[in-house]
Design an enzyme around this catalytic site. Structure first.
Site, mmCIF file in Angstrom:
data_model
loop_
_atom_site.group_PDB
_atom_site.id
_atom_site.type_symbol
_atom_site.label_atom_id
_atom_site.label_comp_id
_atom_site.label_asym_id
_atom_site.label_seq_id
_atom_site.Cartn_x
_atom_site.Cartn_y
_atom_site.Cartn_z
ATOM 1 C CB CYS A 273 -1.256 -0.568 1.322
ATOM 2 S SG CYS A 273 -1.407 1.630 1.434
ATOM 3 C CB CYS B 133 0.402 1.401 4.364
ATOM 4 S SG CYS B 133 -1.376 1.308 4.182
#
Length: 148
Positions: free
Chosen positions: A71, A74
């Protein structure tokens, strides 16, 4: 020391419960079992082995970063989350949970998008926020969440 002025703090190294006088939370302290520092100024890695101790048994609220290595947002938010730890400890523990490695815990919290931040206190989710945030926003949001 009475029950009312002590807090249960879970050791980030061995997940042992430690009773710490509330007035001495800011002084740090060491685990009575493994002698590791109770506060490190950094998020801990949450796994199925230590999650319930930190989420349910601790008197310190747990701020969880639900994330995954694939991600982009993230990974972008990771340094901000790390920088928030010394600003929020000892009144809050920060932990990162890899949703790919710990699918059962992510499912228990019905995580549908990442990054997602959640504050858990004594096993109960008290706040949730999806999306990447800078350090200042993480700290402000987390402080408002434990004020509820």
């Amino acid at each position: 020391m009475t029950q009312n002025d002590a807090r249960i703090v879970i050791c980030p190294a061995c997940a042992t419960a430690n009773r710490v006088p509330a007035a001495k939370l800011g002084a740090g302290g060491k685990c009575g079992k493994c002698a590791s520092p109770l506060f490190t100024g950094a998020p801990l890695t949450l796994t199925s082995a230590n999650f319930d101790a930190h989420a349910s048994r601790s008197d310190i609220p747990l701020l969880i970063d639900f994330w995954a290595s694939w991600c982009g947002p993230c990974r972008q938010m990771a340094p901000a989350f790390t920088a928030a730890a010394p600003q929020l400890e000892p009144h809050m523990r920060l932990g990162k949970l890899d949703t790919e490695a710990e699918r059962a815990i992510a499912a228990r919290y019905a995580i549908q998008s990442i990054p997602t931040l959640a504050v858990v206190s004594k096993g109960r989710e008290v706040a949730r926020q999806a999306g990447a945030m800078p350090t200042s926003a993480i700290v402000a949001w987390a402080k408002s969440a434990i004020g509820r």
